[in-house]
Design an enzyme around this catalytic site. Structure first.
Site, mmCIF file in Angstrom:
data_model
loop_
_atom_site.group_PDB
_atom_site.id
_atom_site.type_symbol
_atom_site.label_atom_id
_atom_site.label_comp_id
_atom_site.label_asym_id
_atom_site.label_seq_id
_atom_site.Cartn_x
_atom_site.Cartn_y
_atom_site.Cartn_z
ATOM 1 N N ASP A 1 0.805 -1.230 0.000
ATOM 2 C CA ASP A 1 0.000 0.000 0.000
ATOM 3 C C ASP A 1 0.838 1.281 0.000
ATOM 4 O OD1 ASP A 1 0.806 0.232 2.700
ATOM 5 O OD2 ASP A 1 -1.116 1.137 3.249
ATOM 6 N N GLU A 2 2.082 1.165 -0.439
ATOM 7 C CA GLU A 2 2.984 2.317 -0.377
ATOM 8 C C GLU A 2 3.785 2.450 -1.658
ATOM 9 O OE1 GLU A 2 6.002 2.820 2.988
ATOM 10 O OE2 GLU A 2 5.099 0.837 3.212
HETATM 11 P P1 TTP Z 1 0.177 0.274 6.905
HETATM 12 O O1 TTP Z 1 0.285 1.289 5.823
HETATM 13 O O2 TTP Z 1 1.179 0.273 7.979
HETATM 14 O O3 TTP Z 1 -1.204 0.375 7.669
HETATM 15 P P2 TTP Z 1 -2.606 0.787 7.148
HETATM 16 O O4 TTP Z 1 -2.595 1.123 5.711
HETATM 17 O O5 TTP Z 1 -3.566 -0.288 7.556
HETATM 18 O O6 TTP Z 1 -2.936 2.047 8.044
HETATM 19 P P3 TTP Z 1 -2.383 3.525 7.906
HETATM 20 O O7 TTP Z 1 -3.597 4.345 7.626
HETATM 21 O O8 TTP Z 1 -1.793 3.834 9.248
HETATM 22 O O9 TTP Z 1 -1.392 3.532 6.797
HETATM 23 O O10 TTP Z 1 0.148 -1.167 6.272
HETATM 24 C C1 TTP Z 1 -0.552 -1.422 5.082
HETATM 25 C C2 TTP Z 1 -1.211 -2.760 5.120
HETATM 26 O O11 TTP Z 1 -0.232 -3.756 5.359
HETATM 27 C C3 TTP Z 1 -2.221 -2.874 6.243
HETATM 28 O O12 TTP Z 1 -3.532 -2.507 5.847
HETATM 29 C C4 TTP Z 1 -2.137 -4.304 6.628
HETATM 30 C C5 TTP Z 1 -0.762 -4.736 6.219
HETATM 31 N N1 TTP Z 1 0.084 -4.921 7.401
HETATM 32 C C6 TTP Z 1 0.488 -6.206 7.752
HETATM 33 O O13 TTP Z 1 0.159 -7.167 7.063
HETATM 34 N N2 TTP Z 1 1.245 -6.372 8.875
HETATM 35 C C7 TTP Z 1 1.604 -5.321 9.684
HETATM 36 O O14 TTP Z 1 2.288 -5.506 10.697
HETATM 37 C C8 TTP Z 1 1.188 -3.999 9.296
HETATM 38 C C9 TTP Z 1 1.566 -2.817 10.129
HETATM 39 C C10 TTP Z 1 0.457 -3.864 8.158
HETATM 40 MG MG MG Z 2 -1.165 2.402 4.924
#
Ligand code: TTP
Ligand code: MG
Length: 375
Positions: free
Chosen positions: A114-115
């Site tokens: 997601d990045e």
């Molecule tokens: P993140 O970008 O850390 O979290 P997020 O998108 O859910 O929330 P934010 O709004 O704070 O960005 O991680 C992206 C996805 O990766 C998240 O939806 C689920 C997955 N993930 C894991 O599988 N294991 C983990 O430990 C984390 C932190 C995330």
């Molecule tokens: Mg995220």
């Protein structure tokens, strides 16, 4: 002048669930292990912002999340929905977002599901980059019904910290002259690579903010952290020259051993594999890498037939134990009928790591930071 943007989807897995299941919209959603009425093992993968209001966070034991949700329900707040997750769907959605992010960028890099990082230097100014980011956020919202947060800065490090600065649906622009002022009040933990252990260590030294970290001299930092101290020093100054690129370094590091006598002795072979894995891990660190994503084992049988098996992970591995475990998992089938039906003796084994990452490349998933390999 470099202009880099970092994009991070908001509560990604949970947001996708809400998007595709209208009944979930507006409700607290927790994706992770089965809570089993509070008896479940495993952890929260992610929670949407409604669930975060109850104190539920990524990586928290699912049993604790369930108790928090119960407490909220008893207070009369909306009941949380616990889901196991549909990873294929998340990958599909990610696979449509990445090309949108890539469009119009000089270069891009998929940093996790997601990045993404975008190189926007050719736009020539931060105002234009900001307009570009706004348009991209709007496009992702229109096409996918999802929100994201973005950060813009003079390098990947600052862009990443900026995208996390205001969430959800944020956009934070940090111009070169603003970098130190932006970083100063933030806690050291926002620096990619600084996980809970490093944070605690720094707190014990009285170092809480990036301003305080910047005031620590380089000699002290290298005394505490070795080579990594230099990285930390640069990061405290908001410096990073890591390129935006999807091209992994092609490099690999491997060791192999030919046995004195051909053998099928599991104890012996696995012990040698452990020693090889340890040697490979040492070299990995010596060559300035911190993590790897691919592990390959090679087996040569007494008849010289040679076979390799590889496994590549999405999330980088950072420890000797992880390398060892992965190598054994790949090797075991060669000791029995799965990969060795004729029970041939083994002449040589090799262990290799590929898709290597340096410290700067670790500006990636928070999942990884929890596993930090800090001294
Ligand atoms: P993140 O970008 O850390 O979290 P997020 O998108 O859910 O929330 P934010 O709004 O704070 O960005 O991680 C992206 C996805 O990766 C998240 O939806 C689920 C997955 N993930 C894991 O599988 N294991 C983990 O430990 C984390 C932190 C995330
Ligand atoms: Mg995220």
């Amino acid at each position: 002048m470099r202009i880099i943007a970092h994009l991070d989807m908001d509560a990604f897995y949970a947001a996708v669930e809400e998007r595709y299941t209208p009944a979930l919209r507006g409700r607290p959603v927790v994706v992770g292990a089965d809570p089993k009425e509070g008896q479940g093992r495993g952890v929260v993968t992610t929670a949407n912002y409604a669930a975060r209001r109850y104190g539920i966070r990524s990586a928290m034991p699912i049993s604790r999340a369930w108790r928090l949700a119960e407490a909220a329900r008893r207070r009369g707040e909306p009941e949380a929905v616990f889901l196991r997750g549909n990873y294929r769907l998340y990958r599909e959605v990610s696979g449509r977002i990445m090309p949108l992010a890539a469009r119009g960028a000089d270069a891009w890099e998929e940093a996790s599901i997601d990045e993404a990082y975008l190189e926007l230097s050719s736009l020539g100014g931060f105002d234009r980059a900001e307009a570009h980011a706004r348009a991209l956020k709007a496009e992702i919202r229109e096409q996918e019904g999802l929100s994201c947060s973005m950060g813009i800065g003079p390098n990947k490090l600052v862009a990443k910290i900026a995208s996390d600065h205001r969430k959800p649906d944020g956009l934070t622009v940090v111009r070169p002259e603003e970098v130190e002022g932006f970083l100063d009040p933030l806690g050291v933990r926002v620096i990619p690579g600084v996980g809970p252990k490093t944070e605690e260590f720094l707190h014990d030294k009285g170092v809480r903010t990036i301003a305080a970290l910047r005031a620590v001299d380089l000699a002290a930092l290298t005394g505490w952290f070795g080579r990594w101290g230099e990285d930390l020093h640069r990061k405290a100054h908001g410096l990073s020259d890591s390129p935006v690129s999807n091209a992994w370094e092609p490099k690999s590091i491997g060791e192999q051993e030919t046995f004195e006598h051909d053998t099928l002795g599991a104890g012996f072979v696995l012990e040698r594999a452990q020693t090889l894995a340890a040697a490979v891990f040492e070299r990995l660190l010596d060559e300035g890498f911190r993590a790897f994503r691919t592990v390959t084992v090679t087996v040569r049988f007494a008849d010289f037939v040679t076979t390799s098996r590889s496994h590549t992970r999405r999330t980088p591995l950072t420890t000797r134990e992880a390398l060892h475990g992965e190598a054994l998992r790949l090797l075991l089938p060669f000791l029995d009928a799965r990969e060795n039906p004729r029970r041939k003796a083994i002449r040589l084994i090799g262990v290799r790591v590929e898709k290597l990452l340096r410290e700067d490349d670790l500006d990636r998933s928070p999942a990884l930071l929890a596993l930090e390999g800090t001294p």
